[in-house]
Design a protein around this motif. Structure first.
Motif, mmCIF file in Angstrom:
data_model
loop_
_atom_site.group_PDB
_atom_site.id
_atom_site.type_symbol
_atom_site.label_atom_id
_atom_site.label_comp_id
_atom_site.label_asym_id
_atom_site.label_seq_id
_atom_site.Cartn_x
_atom_site.Cartn_y
_atom_site.Cartn_z
ATOM 1 N N ALA A 23 -0.428 71.838 33.810
ATOM 2 C CA ALA A 23 -1.317 70.789 33.297
ATOM 3 C C ALA A 23 -2.677 70.913 33.958
ATOM 4 O O ALA A 23 -2.768 70.921 35.188
ATOM 5 C CB ALA A 23 -0.716 69.411 33.571
ATOM 6 N N ALA A 24 -3.710 71.004 33.141
ATOM 7 C CA ALA A 24 -5.082 71.082 33.639
ATOM 8 C C ALA A 24 -5.749 69.728 33.507
ATOM 9 O O ALA A 24 -5.603 69.061 32.482
ATOM 10 C CB ALA A 24 -5.867 72.129 32.863
ATOM 11 N N SER A 25 -6.470 69.336 34.553
ATOM 12 C CA SER A 25 -7.172 68.055 34.519
ATOM 13 C C SER A 25 -8.496 68.174 35.255
ATOM 14 O O SER A 25 -8.722 69.110 36.006
ATOM 15 C CB SER A 25 -6.309 66.959 35.146
ATOM 16 O OG SER A 25 -6.059 67.248 36.502
ATOM 17 N N GLY A 26 -9.351 67.189 35.036
ATOM 18 C CA GLY A 26 -10.654 67.180 35.698
ATOM 19 C C GLY A 26 -11.781 67.197 34.681
ATOM 20 O O GLY A 26 -11.619 66.778 33.539
ATOM 21 N N SER A 27 -12.902 67.733 35.106
ATOM 22 C CA SER A 27 -14.108 67.735 34.279
ATOM 23 C C SER A 27 -14.085 68.931 33.323
ATOM 24 O O SER A 27 -14.772 69.916 33.523
ATOM 25 C CB SER A 27 -15.346 67.791 35.163
ATOM 26 O OG SER A 27 -16.520 67.780 34.381
ATOM 27 N N ILE A 28 -13.290 68.808 32.264
ATOM 28 C CA ILE A 28 -13.082 69.909 31.327
ATOM 29 C C ILE A 28 -13.756 69.621 29.998
ATOM 30 O O ILE A 28 -13.456 68.627 29.354
ATOM 31 C CB ILE A 28 -11.570 70.130 31.093
ATOM 32 C CG1 ILE A 28 -10.877 70.508 32.394
ATOM 33 C CG2 ILE A 28 -11.368 71.225 30.040
ATOM 34 C CD1 ILE A 28 -9.366 70.520 32.297
ATOM 35 N N ALA A 29 -14.664 70.508 29.615
ATOM 36 C CA ALA A 29 -15.263 70.405 28.284
ATOM 37 C C ALA A 29 -14.392 71.163 27.289
ATOM 38 O O ALA A 29 -14.044 70.652 26.230
ATOM 39 C CB ALA A 29 -16.684 70.940 28.283
ATOM 40 N N MET A 99 -16.762 73.554 32.279
ATOM 41 C CA MET A 99 -16.776 72.199 32.814
ATOM 42 C C MET A 99 -17.811 71.351 32.096
ATOM 43 O O MET A 99 -18.741 71.866 31.483
ATOM 44 C CB MET A 99 -17.023 72.240 34.317
ATOM 45 C CG MET A 99 -15.897 72.928 35.071
ATOM 46 S SD MET A 99 -16.217 73.096 36.840
ATOM 47 C CE MET A 99 -16.192 71.382 37.327
ATOM 48 N N GLY A 100 -17.666 70.052 32.235
ATOM 49 C CA GLY A 100 -18.473 69.119 31.465
ATOM 50 C C GLY A 100 -19.967 69.292 31.582
ATOM 51 O O GLY A 100 -20.688 69.126 30.610
ATOM 52 N N ALA A 101 -20.437 69.619 32.778
ATOM 53 C CA ALA A 101 -21.886 69.683 33.000
ATOM 54 C C ALA A 101 -22.377 71.110 33.175
ATOM 55 O O ALA A 101 -23.471 71.339 33.656
ATOM 56 C CB ALA A 101 -22.240 68.862 34.233
ATOM 57 N N SER A 102 -21.574 72.062 32.750
ATOM 58 C CA SER A 102 -21.919 73.455 32.988
ATOM 59 C C SER A 102 -22.204 74.188 31.684
ATOM 60 O O SER A 102 -21.851 73.722 30.593
ATOM 61 C CB SER A 102 -20.773 74.147 33.716
ATOM 62 O OG SER A 102 -21.054 75.524 33.911
ATOM 63 N N ILE A 103 -22.858 75.346 31.814
ATOM 64 C CA ILE A 103 -23.092 76.208 30.650
ATOM 65 C C ILE A 103 -22.293 77.496 30.773
ATOM 66 O O ILE A 103 -22.397 78.374 29.922
ATOM 67 C CB ILE A 103 -24.587 76.529 30.475
ATOM 68 C CG1 ILE A 103 -25.118 77.264 31.711
ATOM 69 C CG2 ILE A 103 -25.390 75.268 30.204
ATOM 70 C CD1 ILE A 103 -26.529 77.793 31.531
ATOM 71 N N ARG A 104 -21.547 77.621 31.872
ATOM 72 C CA ARG A 104 -20.784 78.842 32.104
ATOM 73 C C ARG A 104 -19.323 78.524 32.287
ATOM 74 O O ARG A 104 -18.953 77.511 32.882
ATOM 75 C CB ARG A 104 -21.275 79.555 33.361
ATOM 76 C CG ARG A 104 -22.684 80.053 33.271
ATOM 77 C CD ARG A 104 -23.108 80.669 34.590
ATOM 78 N NE ARG A 104 -24.500 81.094 34.571
ATOM 79 C CZ ARG A 104 -25.165 81.543 35.617
ATOM 80 N NH1 ARG A 104 -24.547 81.636 36.779
ATOM 81 N NH2 ARG A 104 -26.425 81.910 35.520
ATOM 82 N N PHE A 105 -18.459 79.439 31.798
ATOM 83 C CA PHE A 105 -17.033 79.330 32.041
ATOM 84 C C PHE A 105 -16.729 79.753 33.479
ATOM 85 O O PHE A 105 -17.411 80.623 34.057
ATOM 86 C CB PHE A 105 -16.245 80.204 31.070
ATOM 87 C CG PHE A 105 -16.117 79.590 29.708
ATOM 88 C CD1 PHE A 105 -17.112 79.756 28.766
ATOM 89 C CD2 PHE A 105 -14.989 78.851 29.381
ATOM 90 C CE1 PHE A 105 -16.997 79.190 27.504
ATOM 91 C CE2 PHE A 105 -14.862 78.281 28.121
ATOM 92 C CZ PHE A 105 -15.872 78.449 27.185
ATOM 93 N N ARG A 106 -15.710 79.138 34.019
ATOM 94 C CA ARG A 106 -15.304 79.439 35.397
ATOM 95 C C ARG A 106 -13.785 79.465 35.463
ATOM 96 O O ARG A 106 -13.117 78.636 34.819
ATOM 97 C CB ARG A 106 -15.866 78.383 36.338
ATOM 98 C CG ARG A 106 -15.508 78.537 37.790
ATOM 99 C CD ARG A 106 -16.097 77.413 38.614
ATOM 100 N NE ARG A 106 -15.480 77.361 39.937
ATOM 101 C CZ ARG A 106 -15.698 76.390 40.810
ATOM 102 N NH1 ARG A 106 -16.509 75.405 40.503
ATOM 103 N NH2 ARG A 106 -15.097 76.418 41.972
#
Length: 119
Positions: A23-29, A99-106
Motif C-alpha cells: 500500500a502506497a500513501s502520502g503526497s502522491i499525484a 509527488m503532489g508538488a513535483s514535476i519529476r517522478f521519484r
C-alpha cells in the motif's frame, strides 16, 4: 513524502501459495510503474515483476507469479503459487511516484516482507 508498506509474507512449504500486498500513501499525484523485487541472503536484489504500461516477469517466476495493482487504492499485489525454496528472500515493493508538488517522478521502496519457502 511517500510510504510503501508491504504485507503478506510468511513461512510456507514448497508448492504452497502466498499473496503479497503493498500500500502506497502520502503526497502522491500519480504512480506510473510499480514492482516487486527480492533479495536472498548473500545475493543482490533482483527484479521479480513490474507493472506499468506493460507487465514483465523474471524468467524464474513466469507462470507461477501474477502481479496486479489497484490504481484507485495505490496498491500492488503479487500472487505467488507453486513456491519453491529458491523463492525465499525479502520481497520489496517499489513505486515510481510523481509527488503532489513535483514535476519529476521519484522512486520509493518499502521496508520489505520476508518470504520463506521450506522444502
Amino acid at each position: 513524502q511517500v510510504q510503501l508498506v508491504e504485507s503478506g509474507g510468511g513461512l510456507v512449504q514448497a508448492g504452497g501459495s502466498l499473496r503479497l500486498s503493498c500500500a502506497a500513501s502520502g503526497s502522491i499525484a500519480t504512480i506510473d510503474t510499480m514492482g516487486w523485487y527480492r533479495q536472498a541472503p548473500g545475493k543482490q536484489r533482483e527484479l521479480v515483476a513490474t507493472i506499468g504500461s506493460k507487465i514483465e516477469y523474471a524468467d524464474s517466476v513466469k507462470g507461477r507469479f501474477t502481479i496486479s495493482r489497484d490504481g484507485a487504492k495505490n496498491s500492488l499485489y503479487l500472487q505467488m503459487n507453486s513456491l519453491k525454496p529458491d523463492d525465499t528472500g525479502v520481497y520489496y515493493c517499489y513505486a515510481n511516484v510523481l509527488m503532489g508538488a513535483s514535476i519529476r517522478f521519484r522512486g520509493f521502496w518499502g521496508q520489505g516482507t520476508q518470504v520463506t519457502v521450506s522444502s
